[in-house]
Design an enzyme around this catalytic site. Structure first.
Site, mmCIF file in Angstrom:
data_model
loop_
_atom_site.group_PDB
_atom_site.id
_atom_site.type_symbol
_atom_site.label_atom_id
_atom_site.label_comp_id
_atom_site.label_asym_id
_atom_site.label_seq_id
_atom_site.Cartn_x
_atom_site.Cartn_y
_atom_site.Cartn_z
ATOM 1 N N HIS A 108 102.689 30.526 41.525
ATOM 2 C CA HIS A 108 103.250 29.173 41.606
ATOM 3 C C HIS A 108 102.597 28.300 40.553
ATOM 4 C CE1 HIS A 108 104.322 25.234 43.102
ATOM 5 N NE2 HIS A 108 105.121 25.768 44.001
ATOM 6 N N ASP B 297 112.723 33.043 44.191
ATOM 7 C CA ASP B 297 113.337 31.849 44.802
ATOM 8 C C ASP B 297 113.903 30.860 43.782
ATOM 9 O OD1 ASP B 297 110.742 31.084 44.029
ATOM 10 O OD2 ASP B 297 110.493 29.693 45.700
ATOM 11 N N HIS B 298 113.255 30.747 42.611
ATOM 12 C CA HIS B 298 113.730 29.795 41.591
ATOM 13 C C HIS B 298 112.943 30.004 40.312
ATOM 14 C CE1 HIS B 298 110.058 27.630 42.554
ATOM 15 N NE2 HIS B 298 110.421 27.597 43.809
ATOM 16 N N THR C 127 111.517 25.975 47.021
ATOM 17 C CA THR C 127 111.378 27.077 47.976
ATOM 18 C C THR C 127 112.200 26.842 49.232
ATOM 19 O OG1 THR C 127 109.155 27.688 47.274
ATOM 20 C CG2 THR C 127 109.767 28.288 49.501
ATOM 21 N N GLU D 173 107.588 34.277 44.813
ATOM 22 C CA GLU D 173 107.512 32.877 44.420
ATOM 23 C C GLU D 173 107.724 32.685 42.911
ATOM 24 O OE1 GLU D 173 107.378 30.046 46.201
ATOM 25 O OE2 GLU D 173 107.439 29.027 44.277
HETATM 26 C C1 GP9 Z 1 104.500 26.294 49.513
HETATM 27 C C2 GP9 Z 1 105.491 27.066 48.747
HETATM 28 C C3 GP9 Z 1 105.842 26.387 47.454
HETATM 29 O O1 GP9 Z 1 104.413 26.479 50.873
HETATM 30 O O2 GP9 Z 1 106.545 27.489 49.492
HETATM 31 O O3 GP9 Z 1 107.012 25.688 47.471
HETATM 32 P P1 GP9 Z 1 107.738 25.179 46.123
HETATM 33 O O4 GP9 Z 1 106.802 24.219 45.438
HETATM 34 O O5 GP9 Z 1 108.029 26.368 45.267
HETATM 35 O O6 GP9 Z 1 108.967 24.530 46.605
HETATM 36 MN MN MN Z 2 109.061 28.173 45.364
#
Ligand code: GP9
Ligand code: MN
Length: 710
Positions: A421, A480-481, A305, A261
Site C-alpha cells: 500500500h 483491488d485498484h 479498497t 492490495e
Molecule cells: C486499510 C486498507 C487500505 O484497511 O484496506 O485501504 P485503501 O487505502 O486502499 O482504500
Molecule cells: Mn486498497
C-alpha cells in the site's frame, strides 16, 4: 518606495487589512491550483476563470469580519476564518495527492472513521512547499506584534460591510456566468468534482457538496418501493445465463479470497533488473489450474479498497463520492456474498491486519452478514510487526491459521492484505528486492512491496497444500485498484519500456487493469481468458462457479464466463472500456491504434449505446443504495440479514464452542486433524518472528477506542 509605503499604511485600516489577507489567501489558492491540483485547463478562458474564482468567496467570507465593531472581535474572527479556509485548502491538497480528487463533505464527515489508517501515509504526502500554505498567517502575526501593521480601533460603517458582501456576491454571480458559458449545466452534472473547483473554487464546491449531502439523506427517507421497478427491469434485461460447462465446478469447496492490495496487472510476468517481481503469482497466473484474466479492470472510486469490497460482495457499485461503507454501511440492507454463502451452509470470515473501524468495516460487515472478523486486535501488531496500515502480510497469513483452522468447512473467507500500500515502505530486513531507478521513490518501492506480497502468498499456499486445504478450495485472487496514480505513470513508463513523452490519457486508462484469478488446485482446464470485465462482474461469476444461481439477486455485473457477458466496463466517473474502444472524459480512443477516434455513423451508434449502458448501470446502482431500496426487495429463499446477530469479539472461543457442540461432526481443520493444531505446517521466513525488537516510533494501530464493533 514612497508609493509602497503609502499603500502599506493602508494595512493599518480595517478595509486595508481585509484586502491584505484576501490577496494573500488568493495567492496561496493559486499555488494549490497550479502546483498541487491537476485541473486540466484546456484554453485561456478557463485559465482566466481559474485565476479569478478564489476572489468572490474569499472576499465574501473575510468581509464578514467588517460587521464587527470592536477590534478584539474583528481581528480574531478574521484570523479564524482565514485559518479554517486554509485548513480546507490544505486537507484538499493532501487528499488530492493520493486520490487525484477533492474531498467531499461526506468523506470529511466519515473521515474520523478512517483517519487512523490514513495518518501513516498523510505524512508521506506532505511536500516542502507546503510551508507556503501557512507562512502568510505567521508573517502577518509577526508584523502585527512588531507594529509594522497597526491595529485599527475604528469600526467601518455598516454600509461598507454591506457593500463588500454585495460586491462579492456580484462577483460570484459573474464567476458562475462565466463558468456556465464555458461549461453548460455546470452544477447539474454532478459527477465531476474537478469542474466545480475549476470554475467556482474550493469553498463554493464544499458548500455545494454539503447541500447535496443533505439532499441525499432526505431522498432516502422519502424513497418508495415502486422505485425498484426500473432497477428490476434493467437488471433482468442485463442478466447473463451461466456457462453450463463451468456452472458448479467448485460446488461445495471452500472459498478463499485473497485481496491483493493496490496490485496492478503490469506487475505480473514482469522482470526488474533481470529479477521476476512476482514469481509465485506468475506461476499461478499461467497454471492450468487457474482461470486468469488479462482484460480485467478495477472500477473503484474514492472508496478505494472499500469500493472493491462493495462490488465483490454486493454486486453493486461504490458511490460516486466517498465510500459506501462509511456513508451507508451502518444501516443499509444488503443481499451480499457472505449472507448468500452463509445460507448455503458456509462459515464466513474476514482476516485483516488493520483496525476494525477502518472504512467502517466493523459495522458494514455485520450488514453484509459476515460471521467473523479477525481484525488487528486478534494479532500481535507490536513493534516492527506492523506498518502504517497494519500487520505485515507474511504475519497476517501465518497468524490467521490459529483462527482459520477452527472454522467449520466449507468456509468463505477473505484475506485483505495491506503491505503493498502507498507509500510502499518496507523495512530493509523484509526484502532485498532490487528496485528500478525511475527517479520516483513511490514507483521504485512499489515493486519491492509487491515482491513481498508475492512471497507472502507463496508461504500461505505452502500451508494450504500441506494442510490439505488446497484441494478442497477455490482460491480467488484479485487486485483491488491501481497502486501507481496517474501522476506517477510517466515515471513508471520507463519500467514498462514506453517513452514517457508519448504517455497520454489512453495509456492511463489501460493501466487500470488488475489481476483476477480463480485457482482450483487439481483442476486442469484453466487458461488465461481475454474477455473484458471489471470488479462488478466478479460476484455472479463466483456464484455460478459455486453452483449458486445469481438470478434472483439485484447485481449489476454479469458472469465473465457467460456467452451473454457484457464486456463494457464502467468506471465510476462514467468513463468506460470495451474490447474496441476506450472512453476518457468524452474522448473516444480506438484500442487498435491507441489514437483518438472520430466515430463514423455506425460506430457512433454503438458508442452511444455503450455510454447509455454505463450511465444506467451506475445510476440504477446509486439509486438502489442511496435510497436503501433493498429493504423493499425480498428474493425467495433469502433470509434478511439482522446485523444484531453478529458480534466480532471472542471469535476463537465462538468457533471452538461450535467445534465442541458438533463433536465428531465438526468439519474444522483442527477437528479433522485429531484436535491438533495445524500451525506446524506453516513456515515463514518473516524476520519479525525470529527476533525481538521494539520500535516506539511506529504507528500504533491497536485501537483502544473501538469497542462498538465488539
Ligand atoms: C486499510 C486498507 C487500505 O484497511 O484496506 O485501504 P485503501 O487505502 O486502499 O482504500
Ligand atoms: Mn486498497
Amino acid at each position: 518606495m514612497e508609493r509602497f509605503k503609502k499603500i502599506w499604511a493602508r494595512t493599518g485600516t480595517r478595509m486595508g487589512f481585509v484586502a491584505l489577507l484576501v490577496i494573500l489567501f488568493w495567492l496561496k489558492t493559486l499555488v494549490a491550483y497550479f502546483v498541487d491540483f491537476n485541473l486540466n485547463l484546456s484554453d485561456p478562458f478557463q485559465f482566466m476563470i481559474l485565476l479569478l474564482n478564489p476572489l468572490a468567496t474569499t472576499l465574501l467570507l473575510f468581509g464578514l469580519a467588517l460587521y464587527f465593531k470592536r477590534a478584539r472581535f474583528f481581528y480574531p474572527f478574521l484570523f479564524l476564518i482565514d485559518i479554517l479556509n486554509t485548513l480546507l485548502l490544505y486537507i484538499n491538497v493532501i487528499y488530492f495527492r493520493e486520490f487525484t480528487d477533492f474531498m467531499t463533505v461526506s468523506t470529511m464527515l466519515g473521515y474520523s472513521k478512517v483517519d487512523q489508517g490514513l495518518s501513516g501515509s498523510s505524512l508521506a504526502l506532505t511536500s516542502p512547499h507546503d510551508v507556503l500554505y501557512w507562512l502568510d498567517l505567521v508573517v502577518v502575526l509577526v508584523l502585527m506584534a512588531t507594529r509594522r501593521i497597526y491595529i485599527d480601533p475604528r469600526p467601518v460603517n455598516k454600509r461598507v460591510g454591506l457593500a463588500v458582501t454585495s460586491l462579492s456576491m456580484l462577483l460570484f454571480a459573474g464567476n458562475l456566468t462565466l463558468g456556465e458559458m464555458d461549461r453548460p449545466q455546470l452544477l447539474t452534472r454532478t459527477f465531476d468534482r474537478t469542474y466545480v473547483v475549476k470554475y467556482l473554487g474550493l469553498d463554493a464546491f464544499t458548500v455545494y457538496d454539503g447541500i447535496k449531502t443533505q439532499h441525499t439523506s432526505e431522498v432516502r427517507s422519502h424513497a418508495k418501493k415502486s422505485e425498484l421497478d426500473g432497477i428490476l427491469k434493467f437488471v433482468h434485461q442485463n442478466y447473463a445465463a451461466p456457462n453450463k460447462k463451468l456452472y458448479g465446478v467448485a460446488k461445495g469447496k471452500n472459498v478463499i479470497v485473497i485481496h491483493l492490495e493496490s496490485f496492478q496487472q503490469f506487475l505480473l510476468n514482469r522482470k526488474v533488473n533481470g529479477q521476476e517481481v512476482t514469481p509465485f503469482l506468475n506461476k499461478l497466473y499461467n497454471s492450468k489450474s487457474t482461470y486468469s484474466f488479462d482484460n480485467f479492470f478495477h472500477e473503484v472510486g474514492q472508496g478505494k479498497t472499500s469500493d472493491a469490497e462493495t462490488m465483490l460482495e454486493t454486486g453493486t457499485f461504490g458511490l460516486s463520492q466517498g465510500s459506501l461503507f462509511t456513508q451507508l454501511g451502518n444501516d443499509n440492507t444488503f443481499q451480499a456474498a457472505p449472507a448468500i454463502f452463509d445460507q448455503s451452509g458456509y462459515t464466513t470470515a474476514v482476516f485483516h491486519g488493520n483496525v476494525a473501524s477502518f472504512w467502517n468495516r466493523s459495522n458494514t460487515y455485520k450488514n453484509l452478514g459476515y460471521q467473523y472478523f479477525f481484525d488487528a486486535s486478534y494479532y500481535d501488531t507490536s513493534g516492527d510487526k506492523s506498518l502504517g496500515y497494519g500487520l505485515k502480510d507474511k504475519l497476517l497469513f501465518n497468524d490467521s491459521v490459529k483462527y482459520l483452522q477452527h472454522l467449520q468447512q466449507p468456509f468463505y473467507v477473505k484475506y485483505l492484505t495491506v503491505t503493498n500500500h502507498f507509500p510502499y515502505t518496507l523495512d530493509s530486513e523484509d526484502s532485498s528486492f532490487k528496485t528500478p531507478n525511475t527517479g520516483d521513490k513511490t514507483v521504485d518501492n512499489y515493486f519491492k512491496t509487491a515482491h513481498y506480497l508475492d512471497q507472502s502468498v507463496k508461504e500461505f499456499y505452502h500451508y494450504l497444500k500441506k494442510s490439505g486445504l488446497a484441494k478442497n478450495s477455490i482460491i480467488m485472487l484479485y487486485g483491488d485498484h491501481y497502486g501507481i496514480s496517474n501522476s506517477s505513470n510517466k515515471a513508471l513508463a520507463k519500467v514498462l519500456g514506453v517513452n514517457p513523452d508519448d504517455w497520454d490519457d489512453y495509456d492511463n486508462a489501460q493501466l487500470q487493469r488488475v489481476p483476477l484469478m480463480f485457482n482450483m488446485p487439481g483442476y486442469t482446464h484453466g487458461k488465461v481468458e481475454h474477455q473484458y470485465g471489471g470488479e462488478i462482474d466478479v460476484l455472479p461469476t463466483l456464484l455460478h462457479l459455486m453452483g449458486i444461481s445469481s438470478k434472483k439477486y439485484l447485481q449489476f455485473g454479469t458472469d465473465l464466463f457467460s456467452k451473454e457477458h457484457n464486456q463494457v466496463v464502467a468506471f465510476r466517473n462514467r468513463d468506460w472500456e470495451s474490447p474496441d474502444y476506450t472512453s476518457v472524459d468524452g474522448t473516444i480512443y480506438s484500442n487498435k491504434t491507441g489514437e483518438e477516434l472520430h466515430p463514423t455513423g455506425k460506430q457512433k451508434a454503438a458508442i452511444e449505446k455503450m455510454q447509455k449502458h454505463v450511465n444506467e448501470a451506475l445510476s440504477y446502482s446509486d439509486s438502489l443504495n442511496q435510497k436503501n431500496l433493498l429493504r423493499f426487495y425480498h428474493p425467495k429463499g433469502f433470509t434478511a440479514v439482522d446485523p444484531n446477530d453478529y458480534n466480532y469479539a471472542d471469535g476463537l472461543e465462538k468457533a471452538e464452542k461450535i467445534e465442541d457442540k458438533l463433536g465428531l461432526k465438526s468439519t474444522s481443520l483442527f477437528s479433522r486433524n485429531g484436535d491438533k493444531s495445524t500451525q506446524k505446517w506453516y513456515s515463514t521466513d518473516a524476520p519479525e518472528l525470529n527476533h525481538k525488537e521494539t520500535d516506539s516510533n511506529r504507528i500504533k494501530i491497536t485501537n483502544q477506542d473501538d469497542t462498538s464493533g465488539k
